[in-house]
Design a protein around this motif. Structure first.
Motif, short mmCIF file in Angstrom:
data_model
loop_
_atom_site.label_atom_id
_atom_site.label_comp_id
_atom_site.label_asym_id
_atom_site.label_seq_id
_atom_site.Cartn_x
_atom_site.Cartn_y
_atom_site.Cartn_z
N GLY A 148 89.21 46.90 68.21
CA GLY A 148 88.90 46.99 66.79
C GLY A 148 89.90 46.21 65.94
N LEU A 149 91.18 46.32 66.28
CA LEU A 149 92.21 45.58 65.55
C LEU A 149 92.04 44.07 65.72
N GLN B 235 90.30 38.83 63.53
CA GLN B 235 89.46 37.64 63.65
C GLN B 235 88.53 37.49 62.45
N ALA B 236 87.99 38.59 61.96
CA ALA B 236 87.11 38.53 60.79
C ALA B 236 87.90 38.07 59.56
N GLN C 172 87.28 34.67 57.44
CA GLN C 172 87.06 34.72 56.00
C GLN C 172 88.04 33.79 55.28
N LEU C 173 89.28 33.78 55.70
CA LEU C 173 90.27 32.91 55.07
C LEU C 173 89.94 31.44 55.28
N ARG C 174 89.41 31.10 56.45
CA ARG C 174 89.03 29.71 56.71
C ARG C 174 87.86 29.28 55.84
N LEU C 175 86.98 30.20 55.52
CA LEU C 175 85.80 29.87 54.71
C LEU C 175 86.11 29.81 53.22
#
Length: 64
Positions: free
Chosen positions: A41-42, A47-48, A52-55
């Motif tokens: 989960g961590l 990774q999510a 999000q930061l890359r997008l």
């Protein structure tokens, strides 16, 4: 192949994590499964967030 590409201990866990992983060997199967689920989960959360930061910069460029 890892030995050719990566430095020694480059892919392994740090000493602190290694000790914690060794401690998990003392857990029963249910406890180990719970620890693995928490860790997964961590990792997924991280990774999510990274995705999000890359997008985000792409969204700013697209809105201009």
């Amino acid at each position: 192949m890892d030995e050719l590409v990566f430095e020694e201990d480059e892919r392994g866990p740090s000493d602190a994590l290694r000790l914690q992983f060794e401690a998990l060997q003392q857990f029963d199967d249910d406890e180990r499964a719970t620890a693995q689920a928490v860790l997964e989960g961590l990792i997924l959360k991280h990774q999510a967030r990274q995705s999000q930061l890359r997008l985000q910069p792409q969204k700013k460029k697209a809105s201009r």
